[in-house]
Design a protein around this motif. Structure first.
Motif, short mmCIF file in Angstrom:
data_model
loop_
_atom_site.label_atom_id
_atom_site.label_comp_id
_atom_site.label_asym_id
_atom_site.label_seq_id
_atom_site.Cartn_x
_atom_site.Cartn_y
_atom_site.Cartn_z
N MET A 1 0.85 -1.20 0.00
CA MET A 1 0.00 0.00 0.00
C MET A 1 0.89 1.25 0.00
N SER A 2 0.54 2.25 -0.81
CA SER A 2 1.35 3.47 -0.82
C SER A 2 0.91 4.37 0.33
N LEU A 3 1.88 4.95 1.01
CA LEU A 3 1.56 5.84 2.12
C LEU A 3 1.65 7.29 1.64
N HIS A 4 0.60 8.07 1.92
CA HIS A 4 0.62 9.49 1.54
C HIS A 4 1.01 10.27 2.79
N LEU A 5 2.30 10.27 3.06
CA LEU A 5 2.74 10.77 4.36
C LEU A 5 2.50 12.27 4.52
N SER A 6 2.59 13.01 3.44
CA SER A 6 2.47 14.46 3.60
C SER A 6 1.04 14.94 3.34
N ALA A 7 0.15 14.03 2.97
CA ALA A 7 -1.22 14.45 2.63
C ALA A 7 -1.96 14.87 3.89
N ALA A 8 -3.02 15.63 3.69
CA ALA A 8 -3.86 16.07 4.81
C ALA A 8 -4.58 14.85 5.39
N PRO A 9 -4.87 14.88 6.69
CA PRO A 9 -5.63 13.75 7.26
C PRO A 9 -7.02 13.65 6.65
N MET A 10 -7.54 12.43 6.63
CA MET A 10 -8.93 12.24 6.20
C MET A 10 -9.84 12.77 7.30
N SER A 11 -11.02 13.17 6.92
CA SER A 11 -12.01 13.53 7.95
C SER A 11 -12.42 12.22 8.64
N PRO A 12 -12.97 12.28 9.86
CA PRO A 12 -13.39 11.02 10.51
C PRO A 12 -14.33 10.18 9.65
N PRO A 13 -15.35 10.77 9.00
CA PRO A 13 -16.22 9.90 8.16
C PRO A 13 -15.46 9.24 7.01
N GLU A 14 -14.51 9.98 6.42
CA GLU A 14 -13.73 9.38 5.32
C GLU A 14 -12.86 8.24 5.83
N PHE A 15 -12.25 8.48 6.98
CA PHE A 15 -11.37 7.47 7.59
C PHE A 15 -12.17 6.21 7.93
N ILE A 16 -13.32 6.40 8.54
CA ILE A 16 -14.16 5.26 8.92
C ILE A 16 -14.62 4.50 7.67
N ALA A 17 -14.95 5.26 6.62
CA ALA A 17 -15.38 4.60 5.37
C ALA A 17 -14.24 3.77 4.78
N ALA A 18 -13.01 4.30 4.89
CA ALA A 18 -11.86 3.55 4.35
C ALA A 18 -11.66 2.25 5.14
N LEU A 19 -11.83 2.31 6.45
CA LEU A 19 -11.69 1.10 7.28
C LEU A 19 -12.80 0.10 6.94
N ARG A 20 -14.03 0.59 6.90
CA ARG A 20 -15.16 -0.29 6.58
C ARG A 20 -15.05 -0.87 5.17
N GLY A 21 -14.37 -0.13 4.31
CA GLY A 21 -14.20 -0.56 2.92
C GLY A 21 -13.40 -1.86 2.79
N LEU A 22 -12.77 -2.28 3.88
CA LEU A 22 -12.01 -3.54 3.84
C LEU A 22 -12.90 -4.76 4.12
N SER A 23 -14.19 -4.54 4.30
CA SER A 23 -15.07 -5.65 4.71
C SER A 23 -15.04 -6.81 3.70
N HIS A 24 -14.78 -6.50 2.42
CA HIS A 24 -14.79 -7.59 1.42
C HIS A 24 -13.61 -8.55 1.62
N ARG A 25 -12.61 -8.12 2.40
CA ARG A 25 -11.47 -9.01 2.66
C ARG A 25 -11.69 -9.85 3.93
N TYR A 26 -12.78 -9.58 4.62
CA TYR A 26 -13.03 -10.27 5.90
C TYR A 26 -13.37 -11.74 5.66
N TRP A 27 -13.07 -12.59 6.66
CA TRP A 27 -13.21 -14.03 6.46
C TRP A 27 -14.66 -14.54 6.38
N GLY A 28 -15.62 -13.65 6.51
CA GLY A 28 -17.02 -14.04 6.34
C GLY A 28 -17.29 -14.64 4.97
N THR A 29 -16.54 -14.19 3.97
CA THR A 29 -16.78 -14.69 2.61
C THR A 29 -15.83 -15.83 2.22
#
Ligand SMILES: O=C(O)c1cc(C(=O)O)c2c(n1)C(=O)C(=O)c1cc(C(=O)O)[nH]c1-2
Length: 235
Positions: A1-29
């Protein structure tokens, strides 16, 4: 994964959406879970699953203790301590670990063959050990973020209880106390853990590392099931 070290932080909703966006990798499937939920596992395959997951259950308190030992924030340590007590109980014969053993005996395993880990597949050991090493060696916030699979676990465990009761006649509701108890614990889809991560990951770099930690954890769980599937196929 590329790290955007100097980029501005995501807003909390954006950050939470990015975390939740990993659900397709979860072992449920994962195909093995799909077969389990569909009632397609043999008695022997269920035994292999329960005896292997035992290894995960066993090390969770050590993983959580590693997080505490790396964390300089008293309120996080206080909150996290509860997880160790949850799994280990306050006395012998109590706690999540004991409830997992109950499930193991319900699927036909002797306590002894679970406790001596004779069925634990090498790939399961590697994956689970990698999770503990991650918690021991990474900053506490990343290790906490890796536990955010909790956001996806509640729904899956609810389905698991219903599907196991419907499909495996030898398993009774009381045997699934591990899951029914855990469902209560993670109700709110891991909100407590998510709050900690959102509050403490304030730079873009910390946010990216939290997302990478959760991604790593989905790989740990997926690899466990790959190894379990392979071990079960040999039976
Ligand atoms: O049954 C499941 O699908 C499931 C998944 C997970 C998870 O997503 O890591 C946990 C659990 N159960 C669980 O019971 C549990 O105690 C637990 C602790 C943790 C962790 O990372 O600290 N994950 C999980």
């Amino acid at each position: 994964m590329s790290l955007h070290l100097s980029a501005a932080p995501m807003s909390p909703p954006e950050f939470i959406a990015a975390l939740r966006g990993l659900s397709h990798r979860y072992w449920g499937t994962h195909p093995f879970h799909q077969r389990m939920h569909g009632g397609e596992l043999s008695e022997e395959e269920l035994k292999i699953w329960a005896a292997n997951r035992w290894y995960y259950q066993c090390v969770l308190p050590q993983k959580d203790a590693a997080i505490i030992s790396n964390c300089p924030v008293p309120e996080i340590r206080r909150e996290w301590l509860d997880r160790i007590v949850y799994h280990d109980g306050t006395k012998a014969g109590d706690g999540g670990i004991e409830r997992w053993l109950r499930l193991c005996t319900a699927v036909g395993l002797d306590r002894e063959e679970v406790l001596d880990q004779r069925h634990v597949a090498p790939g399961v050991r590697f994956a689970v050990d990698a999770y503990v090493t991650f918690a021991r060696t990474k900053p506490w916030l990343e290790a906490v973020a890796s536990g955010l699979t909790e956001m996806f676990a509640g729904h899956l465990m609810q389905r698991r209880v219903a599907d196991m009761l419907a499909n495996y006649s030898w398993i009774a509701r009381e045997d699934l106390a591990y899951f029914t108890n855990r469902i209560d614990k993670v109700s709110g889809e891991g909100k407590g853990t998510l709050d900690i991560v959102v509050r403490h990951a304030v730079t873009r770099e910390q946010q990216e590392k939290a997302i990478a930690a959760l991604s790593f954890k989905t790989d740990v769980l997926w690899s466990m099931l790959d190894a379990i599937e392979r071990a079960a196929a040999k039976e």
